[in-house]
Design an enzyme around this catalytic site. Structure first.
Site, PDB file in Angstrom:
ATOM      1  N   ARG A 216      12.232  -6.850   4.575  1.00 44.49           N
ATOM      2  CA  ARG A 216      12.086  -5.447   4.429  1.00 44.49           C
ATOM      3  C   ARG A 216      13.041  -4.363   5.085  1.00 44.49           C
ATOM      4  O   ARG A 216      13.249  -4.522   6.107  1.00 44.49           O
ATOM      5  CB  ARG A 216      10.573  -4.993   4.439  1.00 44.49           C
ATOM      6  CG  ARG A 216      10.298  -3.579   4.509  1.00 44.49           C
ATOM      7  CD  ARG A 216       8.862  -3.224   4.409  1.00 44.49           C
ATOM      8  NE  ARG A 216       8.185  -3.401   5.856  1.00 44.49           N
ATOM      9  CZ  ARG A 216       7.035  -3.015   5.808  1.00 44.49           C
ATOM     10  NH1 ARG A 216       6.168  -2.735   4.883  1.00 44.49           N
ATOM     11  NH2 ARG A 216       6.345  -2.921   6.997  1.00 44.49           N
TER      12      ARG A 216
ATOM     13  N   ARG B 174       0.376 -10.000  12.792  1.00 46.52           N
ATOM     14  CA  ARG B 174      -0.357  -9.025  12.256  1.00 46.52           C
ATOM     15  C   ARG B 174      -1.202  -9.633  10.992  1.00 46.52           C
ATOM     16  O   ARG B 174      -2.427  -8.986  10.798  1.00 46.52           O
ATOM     17  CB  ARG B 174       0.624  -7.929  11.437  1.00 46.52           C
ATOM     18  CG  ARG B 174       1.332  -6.771  12.472  1.00 46.52           C
ATOM     19  CD  ARG B 174       2.467  -6.630  12.332  1.00 46.52           C
ATOM     20  NE  ARG B 174       2.900  -5.932  10.901  1.00 46.52           N
ATOM     21  CZ  ARG B 174       3.855  -5.431  10.252  1.00 46.52           C
ATOM     22  NH1 ARG B 174       4.919  -6.229  10.707  1.00 46.52           N
ATOM     23  NH2 ARG B 174       4.095  -4.842   9.178  1.00 46.52           N
TER      24      ARG B 174
ATOM     25  N   LYS C  17       0.745  -1.152   0.003  1.00 47.39           N
ATOM     26  CA  LYS C  17       0.068  -0.042   0.076  1.00 47.39           C
ATOM     27  C   LYS C  17       0.968   1.209  -0.181  1.00 47.39           C
ATOM     28  O   LYS C  17       0.713   1.985  -0.913  1.00 47.39           O
ATOM     29  CB  LYS C  17      -1.035   0.095   1.342  1.00 47.39           C
ATOM     30  CG  LYS C  17      -1.869  -1.303   1.450  1.00 47.39           C
ATOM     31  CD  LYS C  17      -2.623  -1.161   2.400  1.00 47.39           C
ATOM     32  CE  LYS C  17      -2.031  -1.006   3.924  1.00 47.39           C
ATOM     33  NZ  LYS C  17      -1.585  -2.555   4.098  1.00 47.39           N
TER      34      LYS C  17
ATOM     35  N   ARG D 218      11.961  -1.997  10.575  1.00 50.30           N
ATOM     36  CA  ARG D 218      11.027  -1.732  11.365  1.00 50.30           C
ATOM     37  C   ARG D 218      10.783  -2.774  12.654  1.00 50.30           C
ATOM     38  O   ARG D 218      10.912  -3.939  12.376  1.00 50.30           O
ATOM     39  CB  ARG D 218       9.576  -1.630  10.720  1.00 50.30           C
ATOM     40  CG  ARG D 218       9.203  -0.228  10.206  1.00 50.30           C
ATOM     41  CD  ARG D 218       8.089  -0.297   9.415  1.00 50.30           C
ATOM     42  NE  ARG D 218       6.881  -0.881  10.031  1.00 50.30           N
ATOM     43  CZ  ARG D 218       5.807  -0.995   9.408  1.00 50.30           C
ATOM     44  NH1 ARG D 218       5.339  -0.424   8.068  1.00 50.30           N
ATOM     45  NH2 ARG D 218       4.529  -1.701  10.048  1.00 50.30           N
TER      46      ARG D 218
ATOM     47  N   ARG E  83      -9.222  -0.262   9.445  1.00 45.46           N
ATOM     48  CA  ARG E  83      -8.868  -1.711   9.701  1.00 45.46           C
ATOM     49  C   ARG E  83      -9.815  -2.395  10.338  1.00 45.46           C
ATOM     50  O   ARG E  83      -9.712  -3.666  10.329  1.00 45.46           O
ATOM     51  CB  ARG E  83      -7.545  -1.735  10.453  1.00 45.46           C
ATOM     52  CG  ARG E  83      -6.470  -1.670   9.731  1.00 45.46           C
ATOM     53  CD  ARG E  83      -5.098  -1.629  10.878  1.00 45.46           C
ATOM     54  NE  ARG E  83      -4.062  -2.300  10.210  1.00 45.46           N
ATOM     55  CZ  ARG E  83      -3.019  -1.570   9.732  1.00 45.46           C
ATOM     56  NH1 ARG E  83      -3.300  -0.373   9.518  1.00 45.46           N
ATOM     57  NH2 ARG E  83      -1.857  -2.137   9.592  1.00 45.46           N
TER      58      ARG E  83
HETATM   59  P1  ADP Z   1       1.488  -2.482   8.159  1.00 47.10           P
HETATM   60  O1  ADP Z   1       0.400  -2.315   7.203  1.00 47.10           O
HETATM   61  O2  ADP Z   1       2.840  -2.893   7.464  1.00 47.10           O
HETATM   62  O3  ADP Z   1       1.069  -3.564   9.035  1.00 47.10           O
HETATM   63  P2  ADP Z   1       0.994  -0.077   9.329  1.00 47.10           P
HETATM   64  O4  ADP Z   1       2.374   0.888   9.063  1.00 47.10           O
HETATM   65  O5  ADP Z   1      -0.099   0.327   8.522  1.00 47.10           O
HETATM   66  O6  ADP Z   1       1.646  -1.442   9.134  1.00 47.10           O
HETATM   67  O7  ADP Z   1       0.640   0.099  10.834  1.00 47.10           O
HETATM   68  C1  ADP Z   1       1.414  -0.587  12.098  1.00 47.10           C
HETATM   69  C2  ADP Z   1       0.691  -0.667  13.193  1.00 47.10           C
HETATM   70  O8  ADP Z   1      -0.074   0.780  13.488  1.00 47.10           O
HETATM   71  C3  ADP Z   1      -0.445  -1.747  13.191  1.00 47.10           C
HETATM   72  O9  ADP Z   1       0.201  -2.970  13.356  1.00 47.10           O
HETATM   73  C4  ADP Z   1      -1.257  -1.308  14.261  1.00 47.10           C
HETATM   74  O10 ADP Z   1      -0.843  -1.608  15.568  1.00 47.10           O
HETATM   75  C5  ADP Z   1      -1.243   0.260  14.266  1.00 47.10           C
HETATM   76  N1  ADP Z   1      -2.451   0.691  13.045  1.00 47.10           N
HETATM   77  C6  ADP Z   1      -2.178   1.465  12.057  1.00 47.10           C
HETATM   78  N2  ADP Z   1      -3.266   1.885  11.662  1.00 47.10           N
HETATM   79  C7  ADP Z   1      -4.311   1.342  12.262  1.00 47.10           C
HETATM   80  C8  ADP Z   1      -5.903   1.422  12.580  1.00 47.10           C
HETATM   81  N3  ADP Z   1      -6.542   1.989  11.314  1.00 47.10           N
HETATM   82  N4  ADP Z   1      -6.288   0.753  13.435  1.00 47.10           N
HETATM   83  C9  ADP Z   1      -5.547   0.239  14.447  1.00 47.10           C
HETATM   84  N5  ADP Z   1      -4.454   0.087  14.561  1.00 47.10           N
HETATM   85  C10 ADP Z   1      -3.709   0.683  13.677  1.00 47.10           C
END
Ligand code: ADP
Ligand code: ZN
Length: 205
Positions: free
Chosen positions: A122, A161, A13, A150, A88
């Protein structure tokens, strides 16, 4: 244009967001980036989010919804945006529906095993945010910046995840399909190829 980028962690994304931003001049709102930025700055929001992020859990809905609500309210009416990492959960999607009208939701589809492979290798550039592969580069191929991993890109957290994605986020596919908004993309292959597929879908909007 108002878009949501939907897909498992590591589906690409963020990478596609860079292309989309360039081509369509959209504001990129990544909830994960906002949390990581807050964490770097040691804000209360960052410290709160860290509790969940480190173990691969979702940050509670009310915290994320408030944060995204504020971001969207700051945009000018004519500004287009893409949301990356939000919504999410169904609750977040219902909230979003109550504050804005979307043009499309791009679903990036990648098999789980390919995702584990991508994320365990990554690396991200500290300077420009470019995403690359630790086995192929020791410095950023774009700007020469230092690369870092990360904290949540270790196999155990990646699997968690993915589990959370299937349990809580996958339901959004039906949510948006039933509203006629879902654009499904095969997100395997090179980023440029994926972007071609995205562009083909967006032309139909
Ligand atoms: P990825 O899509 O690679 O898992 P992101 O960078 O989008 O990682 O998000 C990292 C973390 O931030 C998630 O694992 C979660 O803990 C938190 N997070 C991000 N967006 C949301 C969301 N919309 N709702 C709840 N937690 C979120
Ligand atoms: Zn760089």
């Amino acid at each position: 244009m108002r878009l949501v980028l939907l897909g498992a962690p590591g589906a690409g994304k963020g990478t596609q967001a860079v292309f989309l931003k360039e081509r369509h001049n959209l504001v990129h709102i990544s909830t994960g980036d906002i949390f990581r930025h807050n964490l770097k700055e040691n804000t209360p929001l960052g410290l709160e989010a860290k509790k969940y992020m480190d173990s691969g859990q979702l940050v509670p809905d009310d915290i994320v919804m408030k944060m995204v609500g504020t971001k969207l309210a700051e945009l000018k009416p004519e500004e287009g945006f893409m949301l990356d990492g939000f919504p999410r959960t169904v609750k977040q999607a219902e909230f979003l529906e109550s504050i804005t009208k979307l043009d499309g939701v791009i679903l990036f589809k990648v098999p789980d095993e390919a995702i584990v492979k991508r994320l365990t290798s990554r690396a991200v550039c500290k300077e420009c945010g470019n995403v690359t592969n630790i086995h192929e580069h020791s410095k950023c191929p774009l700007c020469g910046g230092e690369l870092y991993r990360r904290d949540d890109d270790n196999e155990e957290t990646i699997r968690e995840r993915l589990r959370v994605f299937h349990e809580q986020t996958e339901a959004l596919e039906d949510f948006y399909r039933s509203r006629g908004l879902l654009l499904e993309i095969d997100a395997t292959g090179m980023p440029e190829e994926v972007f071609e597929r995205v562009s083909d879908e967006l032309r139909l909007l």
